[in-house]
Design a protein around this motif. Sequence first.
Motif, PDB file in Angstrom:
ATOM      1  N   GLY A   1     121.994 -48.204  20.382  1.00 12.36           N
ATOM      2  CA  GLY A   1     121.899 -46.755  20.336  1.00 12.36           C
ATOM      3  C   GLY A   1     122.236 -46.207  18.971  1.00 12.36           C
ATOM      4  N   VAL A   2     123.426 -46.576  18.476  1.00 13.49           N
ATOM      5  CA  VAL A   2     123.903 -45.966  17.244  1.00 13.49           C
ATOM      6  C   VAL A   2     123.338 -46.660  16.007  1.00 13.49           C
ATOM      7  CG1 VAL A   2     125.955 -45.433  15.895  1.00 13.49           C
ATOM      8  CG2 VAL A   2     125.986 -45.137  18.368  1.00 13.49           C
TER       9      VAL A   2
ATOM     10  N   ARG B   1     119.168 -47.498  16.970  1.00 17.77           N
ATOM     11  CA  ARG B   1     118.545 -46.280  17.520  1.00 17.77           C
ATOM     12  C   ARG B   1     117.255 -46.560  18.285  1.00 17.77           C
ATOM     13  NH1 ARG B   1     120.375 -41.597  13.415  1.00 17.77           N
ATOM     14  NH2 ARG B   1     122.491 -42.398  13.293  1.00 17.77           N
TER      15      ARG B   1
ATOM     16  N   THR C   1     121.341 -43.660  25.028  1.00 17.45           N
ATOM     17  CA  THR C   1     122.633 -44.213  25.439  1.00 17.45           C
ATOM     18  C   THR C   1     123.296 -43.452  26.571  1.00 17.45           C
ATOM     19  OG1 THR C   1     123.723 -42.879  23.791  1.00 17.45           O
ATOM     20  CG2 THR C   1     123.127 -45.105  23.143  1.00 17.45           C
TER      21      THR C   1
ATOM     22  N   SER D   1     123.925 -40.805  17.232  1.00 21.44           N
ATOM     23  CA  SER D   1     122.552 -41.321  17.317  1.00 21.44           C
ATOM     24  C   SER D   1     121.546 -40.194  17.524  1.00 21.44           C
ATOM     25  CB  SER D   1     122.450 -42.351  18.435  1.00 21.44           C
ATOM     26  OG  SER D   1     122.869 -41.782  19.659  1.00 21.44           O
TER      27      SER D   1
ATOM     28  N   GLN E   1     121.027 -37.978  19.715  1.00 21.25           N
ATOM     29  CA  GLN E   1     120.483 -37.605  21.018  1.00 21.25           C
ATOM     30  C   GLN E   1     121.015 -36.238  21.442  1.00 21.25           C
ATOM     31  OE1 GLN E   1     120.557 -41.089  23.894  1.00 21.25           O
ATOM     32  NE2 GLN E   1     121.770 -41.862  22.217  1.00 21.25           N
TER      33      GLN E   1
END
Lengths: 325, 531
Positions: A155-156, A159, A163, B240, B242
């Motif tokens: 996720g981090v 990417r 998440t 990230s 989102q």
Amino acid sequence: MLGFIFKRLLQSILVMLAVAFITFGLFRFVGDPVNNMVGQDTTLEEREELREQLGLNDPFVVQFARFTANAMRGEFGQSYSLRIPVSELLRERLPATLELSIISAILALVLGMPMGIYAAIRRDSWLTKLFLTSSLVGVSLPTFLIGILLILIFGVMLRWLPTFGRGEVVYLGWWSTGLLTVSGLKALILPSITLAIFQMTLIMRLVRAEMLEVLRTDFIKFGRARGLGNRALHFRHALKNTLIPVITITGLQLGSIIAFSLITESVFQWPGMGLMFIQAIGNADIPVMAAYLVLIAFIFVAINLIVDILYVRVDPRLRVSGGKK
Amino acid sequence: MKKTSKLLSALAVTTMLAAPASAETFKFAFQGDMPGLDPHSLNETFSLGFWGNIYEGLTQRDGNLALKPALAESWETTSPTTWLVKLRQGVKFHNGNDFNADDVIFTWERTQTEGSDVKARGGLISAIKKIDDYTIELTTAEPQPVLMEEMSFVYIMDKEWAEQNKATEAANIKDANNPGYATNHANGTGPFKVVERKAGVKTVLERSDNHWNKDIATNVTRAEFTPVKEAATRVAALISKQLDLVWPVPVQDWQRLEDADGVRPLAGPEARTIFLGMDQGRDELLYSSVKGKNPFKDIRVRQAFAHAINLDAIKKKIMRGAATPTGLMVAPQINGFSAALNTPYAYDVKKAKALLADAGYADGFSLTMDCPNNRYVNDEKICQAVASMLARIGVKIDLLAQPKAKYFGKVLAQNGYDTSFYLLGWTPGSIDSHNVYQNLLSCQNPDKKMGAFNLGNYCNKRVDEITSLMGSETDPAKRQALIDEGFKLVQDEVGYLPLHQQPLSWGAANNVEVAQRADNILDLRSVVIKK
């Protein structure tokens, strides 16, 4: 067979009553729900009145009896923190949990079984050693940590994957599914892997152990003496005989996957029942906690029943004794 | 349910078509959800803040907490207990209905229904007279100098809509089978309307086209709110990209946000004051080794505690430099704050030891401290630090840190204030000192609804007097003098041990501009997404 099922059903009701009784006993230790339901300006009398009307001041036995009577009619009251009927809340959350759990179980089976079989047949290959070593990691790392690690990597850092949450869902009647949209499927990947890892290693080790056991038995030796090929021996005879314990464990594990998905669900903010339960604990939301625990007890009981029935079908020896009873 | 969701999605489609070309979606997360959409169902910061995007009160607060007119255009006091309020004309609810005096009167009546949690605010008003459609006269039982401040959180609902949908009473949790129409639906005058609500999962707002105020800064056309419980998940989703904004962010994650690309921590002083309280009411402490008397009744013991606690160390070591040590029970943003009085007790262990010895506790004593562990920023760590600081003067603290549901269940009124020494935080909802006097500084007096959160029953008759005088004093200078006098008394008597104002801790993407309000409310009106 019918008598057997009937008897098991009766036992199941007793089990669920016992679970409800114990959980109700525990609710006295979760704190005071009223403080989360009103703001700081609410007077003491209003708080007291609320407690009274919610029946929180009643003796334990009265509260339990009322809960049981309502639960029999499928009524679990209203969530203290979200202010909607618990039955509606459960109906909204159940699909998310079931989809996650079933996908994880399938993942664990589809990966775990072949790995286990391979590890049993090629006992000394380097791949087997790799499987066994890495499975140790899978068993020993806590789910929470695995989840956070996956979030960090996929996720981090990379990417690639979402998440948290479920992505876009599609409604088929009241059932919400994330399996029909791209974002829904993407959102499913990390949590289902997190939830599957432990089960997968468990199944792999179990299949391997059982298979090794069966391969040592006489009937395999006889089969080999008769000149049966490796393929027939391993997959038609040995594998079939390893399946009984595997079915039991997998079945029972499905129950635990559903029940213990709560860690995975809270790490990934997966809007299922487990997350709902964790949030309910934080808010001392007694109706939600009670309904969830009874439902989980029901799921365990139901799965046990199905496993018992499957047993009887798979193992002819049980059919005689089990059927008569 | 099905029907409504269809209706909602139809609504979503039409608004999507109508949205301007520069559609900006803003995704944000908080650690929990509100209890539905009924704006009178809970008096709690986050929920009131969220509803404030959908609904509006007669007044509102801007980014600096200054009071601004909203649905009231102007107001004046015609006598100490009557207010003449001119309502804004041309305001429409999301469903197109006109806003007028009837809606205000209806709302006031609704705040007094059984399920309402804003009874206290609405109850300040004893009668409303309709003069014409856009003029009303409010009457209060007693003079209420901060009435319009209190009205910023009393959200006005549409009378016709509520009547049509049988939502004329506030959603009542006691009614198990009827959650109330307004719990899942909303119709306000605010700049955003609700297009989707999934309890505990997601709430989607869209910009309303017919909002009266064309000057608000935001360019957000769609706002998606998700509760995200785990702090680690929240922060990861922000980093990230989102999510565009999340709060709260753990103080220890600030560095991570600073190091990551495209996001930043947003820190500022919160109007919440964290303090320690001592049981000064009982003749013997409930949880202490001292028997037969209450050491906190001796001012020297309270002074010793005050001088033993190192506020700067708490600020540096535990709050990463982001707290503001304080000597007052209110923050600078609160009406009535006085910089001159805001000097913390000096940190002086020697003096503390001497005071304790004077009081006859040269060998110290032991004491149980109650502390929440998931309510305030680093609450449990603060308590641990206090315990180790007090250990230096010989006071042995047994720390009982618990989740907030258990903690509040133990120490608050309904359990008889079952504590000897505790940590609590307070933001006056009215942004005015009077609220602090009423709840924390007045002697416990349940009949008059005073001192309800004065868990240690600090009691001084003059402070009580000041509290009631202040409630009706309409001359600002005289009122400030009263407030100062009271704070000075509490300080001299060491009624409480104020620690600090805790930091606000949000995290946001670099392209998001937002006014970070000191009451920890995110007002979407201020959110601008830059290209």
